[in-house]
Design a protein around this motif. Structure first.
Motif, PDB file in Angstrom:
ATOM      1  N   CYS A  11      38.938  44.259  42.418  1.00 20.85           N
ATOM      2  CA  CYS A  11      39.023  42.929  43.031  1.00 20.85           C
ATOM      3  C   CYS A  11      40.491  42.501  43.140  1.00 20.85           C
ATOM      4  O   CYS A  11      41.225  42.566  42.158  1.00 20.85           O
ATOM      5  N   HIS A  13      41.631  39.588  43.361  1.00 20.81           N
ATOM      6  CA  HIS A  13      41.898  38.319  42.667  1.00 20.81           C
ATOM      7  C   HIS A  13      41.967  38.496  41.153  1.00 20.81           C
ATOM      8  O   HIS A  13      42.830  37.938  40.498  1.00 20.81           O
ATOM      9  N   CYS A  14      41.034  39.281  40.588  1.00 18.91           N
ATOM     10  CA  CYS A  14      40.971  39.344  39.120  1.00 18.91           C
ATOM     11  C   CYS A  14      41.068  40.770  38.572  1.00 18.91           C
ATOM     12  O   CYS A  14      41.108  40.956  37.359  1.00 18.91           O
ATOM     13  N   CYS A  32      32.641  41.373  42.711  1.00 18.92           N
ATOM     14  CA  CYS A  32      33.156  41.741  41.390  1.00 18.92           C
ATOM     15  C   CYS A  32      32.338  41.017  40.331  1.00 18.92           C
ATOM     16  O   CYS A  32      31.564  40.118  40.630  1.00 18.92           O
ATOM     17  N   ARG A  34      33.112  38.832  38.318  1.00 20.18           N
ATOM     18  CA  ARG A  34      33.365  37.390  38.185  1.00 20.18           C
ATOM     19  C   ARG A  34      32.914  36.600  39.403  1.00 20.18           C
ATOM     20  O   ARG A  34      33.224  35.420  39.527  1.00 20.18           O
ATOM     21  N   HIS A  36      33.674  37.073  42.731  1.00 21.02           N
ATOM     22  CA  HIS A  36      34.435  37.066  43.993  1.00 21.02           C
ATOM     23  C   HIS A  36      33.728  37.995  44.976  1.00 21.02           C
ATOM     24  O   HIS A  36      33.342  39.105  44.597  1.00 21.02           O
TER      25      HIS A  36
HETATM   26 ZN   LIG Z   1      37.234  39.172  41.064  1.00 22.92          ZN
END
Ligand SMILES: [Zn+2]
Ligand SMILES: C[S@@+](CC[C@H](N)C(=O)[O-])C[C@H]1O[C@@H](n2cnc3c(N)ncnc32)[C@H](O)[C@@H]1O
Length: 282
Positions: A11, A13-14, A32, A34, A36
């Motif tokens: 991902c 973002h994370c 993902c 989390r 996203h």
């Molecule tokens: Zn993520």
């Protein structure tokens, strides 16, 4: 997208692993842990651009189309074979600046039957082409100067063919025994066209700088100069120029007019350096 290739992605973002959404949900997306989510475009690629994005302009639709036409003609087949040979039987392949996917597809065809490929490119037009280059390839829109949306240590062979490379990120994604295969033009590459058409010259210090850039993170294990001649038609000359940096400097009509002054067939020099690098011991 190919599930085994998706399993290599992270991902943007994370950094968590990504996986394909339930195929029965009716929408194609990657998600993902989390939460996203990233839609898979109708044309089969996914955009994993992080941050603001948009600053780096990749190759245009016209440049990518010219590249596809030119690479289909076979003049660079020896280069594709050399890259495939350097990859050998390594299974998880990443191509940064994948373009049309011609090189990645050749590597997957020549490699082990379960080899999988991820192609990154900042150009959507390129990702669209790369997505259909091979059934075992997945195409991702990403800027290689940012963090690469690929898990750490999962890549057996990374390719950078006439493309930018980010040594730090490439070292991160490569497995300990992984290799980086880099193809760069020398100053003699297509020199006849540079002279005839007044094109952008290759920076003569590029090879040196490349060594410097990768120096800290990688050790070069092999350096293979590849030079040969090939004869191009006028249409092929238009394509090879239109797919490169000169395309941004010469309007298409001007290029056509200049090429029409040339003889119908022109022998040109293909001259590149193939470098194979291993991760430096730390
Ligand atoms: Zn993520
Ligand atoms: C000269 S082309 C080479 C394409 C392909 N490797 C080949 O040889 O046919 C360079 C490619 O890198 C892409 N590119 C340029 N900057 C990039 C970046 N920052 N991140 C990802 N791709 C980039 C361009 O869109 C283009 O497709």
């Amino acid at each position: 997208m190919n599930d085994d290739a998706v399993a290599l992605l992270a991902c943007p973002h994370c950094g968590s692993d990504l996986e394909a959404d339930d195929p029965d949900s009716g929408s194609a997306a990657l998600l993902c842990d989390r939460g996203h989510t990233f839609d898979v475009a109708r044309q089969g690629y996914v955009s994993l651009l992080s941050g603001s994005g948009g600053k780096i302009v990749g190759d245009s639709t016209e440049m990518v189309a010219a590249r596809a036409e030119f690479l289909d003609r076979g003049h660079y087949d020896p280069l594709m074979d050399a890259v495939a040979d350097a990859v050998g039987d390594r299974r998880r392949v990443l191509d940064v600046g994948v373009g049309t996917g011609h090189y990645l597809a050749r590597v997957l065809d020549a490699g082990v039957p379960d080899a999988v490929g991820v192609g990154l490119d900042v150009s959507k037009a390129a990702a669209r082409r790369a997505a259909r280059s091979h059934p075992r390839a997945s195409a991702v829109v990403a800027d290689v100067w940012q963090s690469i949306p690929v898990r750490s240590g999962v890549i057996d062979a990374a390719l950078s063919v006439f493309s930018p490379r980010n040594a730090e990120e490439l070292a991160r994604v490569l497995a300990p025994a992984g290799v980086l295969v880099v193809l760069t033009p020398t100053e003699r590459h297509l020199v006849e066209l540079v002279d005839d058409l007044g094109l952008v010259r290759v920076d003569e210090n590029k090879t040196q700088r490349l060594g410097d850039t990768l120096g800290g993170r990688f050790e070069r294990v092999r350096r293979v100069p590849i030079t040969y001649s090939t004869t191009l038609t006028r249409d092929e000359i238009v394509d090879v120029v239109s797919m490169g940096p000169s395309a941004r400097h010469i309007p298409p009509a001007d290029l056509r007019a200049r090429v029409d002054e040339m003889p119908p067939a022109r022998e040109v020099t293909v001259s590149v350096t193939l470098g194979v690098y291993a991760r430096a011991a730390v």
